[in-house]
Design a protein around this motif. Structure first.
Motif, PDB file in Angstrom:
ATOM      1  N   SER A   2     -13.663  -0.733  -4.285  1.00  0.00           N
ATOM      2  CA  SER A   2     -12.703  -0.028  -3.128  1.00  0.00           C
ATOM      3  C   SER A   2     -13.143  -0.389  -1.627  1.00  0.00           C
ATOM      4  O   SER A   2     -12.257  -0.729  -1.160  1.00  0.00           O
ATOM      5  CB  SER A   2     -12.774   1.469  -3.418  1.00  0.00           C
TER       6      SER A   2
ATOM      7  N   ALA B   2       0.791  -1.225   0.116  1.00  0.00           N
ATOM      8  CA  ALA B   2       0.014  -0.028   0.059  1.00  0.00           C
ATOM      9  C   ALA B   2       0.849   1.232  -0.020  1.00  0.00           C
ATOM     10  O   ALA B   2       0.388   2.165  -0.762  1.00  0.00           O
ATOM     11  CB  ALA B   2      -0.888   0.123   1.331  1.00  0.00           C
TER      12      ALA B   2
ATOM     13  N   THR C 184      -6.810  -0.181  -4.864  1.00  0.00           N
ATOM     14  CA  THR C 184      -6.725   1.104  -4.176  1.00  0.00           C
ATOM     15  C   THR C 184      -6.610   0.649  -2.599  1.00  0.00           C
ATOM     16  O   THR C 184      -7.500   0.104  -2.240  1.00  0.00           O
ATOM     17  CB  THR C 184      -8.208   1.845  -4.572  1.00  0.00           C
ATOM     18  N   PRO C 185      -5.761   1.322  -2.145  1.00  0.00           N
ATOM     19  CA  PRO C 185      -5.483   1.058  -0.543  1.00  0.00           C
ATOM     20  C   PRO C 185      -6.436   1.978   0.230  1.00  0.00           C
ATOM     21  O   PRO C 185      -5.934   2.546   1.165  1.00  0.00           O
ATOM     22  CB  PRO C 185      -3.972   1.363  -0.356  1.00  0.00           C
TER      23      PRO C 185
ATOM     24  N   THR D   2     -12.607   6.663  -0.911  1.00  0.00           N
ATOM     25  CA  THR D   2     -12.674   6.770  -2.508  1.00  0.00           C
ATOM     26  C   THR D   2     -13.704   7.828  -2.708  1.00  0.00           C
ATOM     27  O   THR D   2     -13.712   8.258  -3.909  1.00  0.00           O
ATOM     28  CB  THR D   2     -12.872   5.381  -3.021  1.00  0.00           C
TER      29      THR D   2
ATOM     30  N   CYS E 162     -10.691   2.449   1.788  1.00  0.00           N
ATOM     31  CA  CYS E 162     -12.113   2.120   1.862  1.00  0.00           C
ATOM     32  C   CYS E 162     -12.979   2.915   1.151  1.00  0.00           C
ATOM     33  O   CYS E 162     -12.564   3.724   0.249  1.00  0.00           O
ATOM     34  CB  CYS E 162     -12.600   2.046   3.307  1.00  0.00           C
TER      35      CYS E 162
ATOM     36  N   SER F 125      -8.613  -4.554  -1.145  1.00  0.00           N
ATOM     37  CA  SER F 125      -7.311  -3.762  -1.449  1.00  0.00           C
ATOM     38  C   SER F 125      -6.339  -4.806  -1.177  1.00  0.00           C
ATOM     39  O   SER F 125      -6.265  -5.668  -0.885  1.00  0.00           O
ATOM     40  CB  SER F 125      -7.340  -2.660  -0.264  1.00  0.00           C
TER      41      SER F 125
END
Length: 637
Positions: free
Chosen positions: A164, A99, A133-134, A140, A136, A168
């Motif tokens: 998302s 991440a 995508t790191p 996002t 939640c 992740s």
């Protein structure tokens, strides 16, 4: 400003979009922990300690002291929270490093901002971007708002927000540790399917004018850069430059230092959900009634998918916590896990997290909120049901290594396994009656054990049935990998019979094992009247076959102690009985031995001639095998 100032300088209040959800999430996590502590107090007050001391002193101790003992045991016993966190640490570290890398080089952001050029394929690309995508869903939303202002259609933005929330890099690795490679593949594919579903439904509606008239509540958000100090809406004005990772990035060009800062920042973002997930999972396994858990997660009822999905709406379940909680639920069951209900739990909870819903409600128009809820709940039910019908096999522990590359096993008449201990997991219960189980207690240094309630699978393997041969080889491999014996590839097969009733199939089983690189020695009661230390000195596995005997004693007390010591030294075992036609008493030798590990053989089960056990798609098997190899590498590291 020096490095000390970068670390300790006071930050402004976080903005509503970037930081408000984090504060709400933290408060919710604290409330959940407080509720768990209340449950502990209630349990101790009403039922006493879960593991009371043998001297009886706990019965007279004050309540506060008893609660302290209970929490200590929950945290530090052999299977407590701390021991589980030790298992999670390698995956946690790899996850936050990955991440940190993604955030340092802004890979996900670059992909998000380039979505417009993909046209009709933007839904697919957005779904793929979402799972790397790191962040939640809350984290996002700010990107989603910016993308919508930049002219990106609502459909790919909806896909991005949904995926998302579900996956992740860190979640991927934590799931690999908690549930194994098969469940990791299933979770990944279901997350992508949710993204495709959300984007597809949204695209269909937008083609019919859904997005006309605007998407945002008037005045809730206006075009512009949230990071601009002159952004007109003060409570949305972002000061994320004040975050540790960004403060370091502003003051240095060293990618390595920025990477370290971003990774350190992610350690708390990811770590808090892992901590809470492990803690709540331990609470669920210890205090929730197993019958109640079985009603929702063990009983093969299609409506359970609906109930779990709806129940997840008010539940704050983060993607990082879901797999840990589910792992504990799985351990608490006296049968196999209902795959459809479990998948609904892992999908429905994260996509409808309360902070996300609150933020969505305050920014977007109500029809957009309703659309989001529809694709989340409807998609969860549809996808979980599809997996239930097409992928999961009822009565089979999905991902169990005993069934790797096995599509079916011999059924027929057998005894029934009754789970009595917490370290036992049911692997197969085709008609609601357990016939195969495993035992693992590596924290106590014991070897692992496979329990099989019938000889039919071994007989079939001896006669050349390929699937049953794979099962036999898988059992030996699993025992070797989950035991600490240095000679785990050496097996003694011992038939506890005074006649030749099992000689035929044990010869065939031995041949199957030899083809799988195991060194096998065969012995039986007729020729070797008693097990001895010398017989067990140079082997790492002991396979015991107990023929039909009713209540007759087949192993004496000294032999039972000998076998127990053998297992305590880290050596593995397989225990099988063929007592399906008789009433097997608790004082029968097989039960005197198996009960030491939380298993009793009792009753009888009549199964179909061939029991289906394999995941239907070869894709899952191949992908799971690759992930399994990665899992071994991480464990060794």
């Amino acid at each position: 400003m020096g490095f000390r100032d970068i670390i300790f300088s006071k930050r402004k209040n976080d903005c509503e979009l970037h930081g408000g959800h984090a504060r709400k999430a933290n408060r919710t996590l604290l409330i959940m922990i407080a509720a768990c502590l209340c449950l502990i107090v209630w349990h101790v007050w009403g039922h006493g300690l879960s593991n009371p001391s043998g001297d009886g002193s706990s019965s007279t101790a004050p309540l506060l002291m008893l609660v302290g003992y209970e929490i200590w045991d929950l945290l530090f016993n052999a299977h407590g929270v701390i021991s589980e966190l030790r298992d999670v640490v390698p995956y946690f570290l790899v996850g936050i490093i990955l991440a940190g890398y993604l955030r340092t080089y802004k890979i996900a952001v670059k992909l998000q901002t380039s979505l417009r050029k993909y046209g009709a394929m933007s839904v697919v690309v957005a779904s793929l971007v979402g799972i790397i995508t790191p962040l939640c869903a809350c984290g996002t939303i700010t990107t989603a708002v910016s993308l919508l202002f930049a002219g990106l259609p609502l459909a790919p933005v909806m896909s991005l927000m949904v995926t998302s929330a579900l996956l992740s890099p860190s979640t991927y690795l934590i799931t690999l540790n908690d549930l194994g490679p098969e469940w990791t593949v299933i979770r990944t594919i279901s997350a992508l399917a949710m993204g495709f579903f959300a984007g597809g439904v949204t695209h269909f509606l937008c083609k019919r004018g859904f997005d006309k008239g605007g998407l945002f509540i008037e005045g809730a958000v206006v075009p512009g850069d949230f990071h601009d100090e002159d952004y007109p809406i003060e409570h949305l004005r972002c000061n994320c430059r004040e975050k540790f990772g960004n403060r370091v990035a502003i003051r240095t060009n060293s990618k390595f230092l920025i990477f370290l800062a971003k990774t350190a920042e992610m350690s708390w973002v990811v770590g808090k959900y892992i901590l809470v997930g492990v803690f709540i999972g331990a609470i669920v396994e210890r205090y929730m009634p197993s019958d109640w858990m079985f009603q929702f997660f063990g009983r093969q009822d299609p409506l359970n998918i609906v109930w779990i999905t709806l129940a997840s709406v008010p539940m704050f379940l983060h993607q990082l916590s879901a797999s840990s909680i589910l792992s504990h639920i799985k351990s608490s069951l006296h049968g196999t896990l209902d795959g459809g209900a479990a998948l609904a739990f892992m999908i429905g909870g994260p996509v409808t997290a309360i902070p996300t819903m609150v933020l969505f409600w305050t920014i977007f128009k109500k029809r957009v909120f309703v659309l989001y809820m529809f694709v989340c709940l409807g998609g969860t039910i549809i996808i979980a049901s599809a997996f239930q019908w097409l992928v999961f096999v009822p009565g089979v522990d999905t991902g169990n290594q005993l069934f790797r590359n096995v599509s079916s096993l011999a059924g027929g008449h057998s005894s029934v396994i009754r789970k009595e201990g917490t370290n036992v997991r049911i692997a197969l219960d085709p008609v609601g009656k357990n016939v195969i189980a495993t035992y693992a207690n590596d924290l106590a240094g014991q070897g692992s054990i496979v329990f099989d309630a019938g000889f039919n699978r071994f007989t079939a393997a001896a006669t050349g049935i390929e699937n049953d041969q794979r099962y036999v080889a898988n059992a030996a491999t699993w025992i070797e990998q989950n035991s600490s014996s240095p000679v785990g590839n050496k097996i003694l097969i011992y038939s506890v019979a005074n006649d030749n009733s099992t000689v035929g199939f044990t010869d065939g089983v031995a041949e199957v094992l030899r083809k799988s690189r195991f060194a096998v020695t065969l012995m039986d009661r007729a020729k070797t009247a008693q097990l001895t230390d010398r017989m067990l000195a140079d082997v790492g596995q002991l396979w015991l076959f107990f023929p039909e005997s009713g209540g007759k004693v087949q192993l004496n007390a000294s032999e039972l102690e000998l076998v127990s010591r053998f297992n305590e030294r880290g050596n593995g075992m397989l225990i099988s009985t063929d007592n399906g036609q008789t009433v097997l008493r608790n004082d029968a030798s097989v039960n005197l031995l198996s009960s030491r590990y939380g298993v009793l053989f009792a009753g009888s089960s009549e199964n179909v001639p061939r029991i289906s056990v394999g995941i239907t798609s070869q894709l899952f098997s191949s992908a799971s095998e690759l992930l399994g190899r990665f899992l071994k590498i991480v464990h060794k590291a």
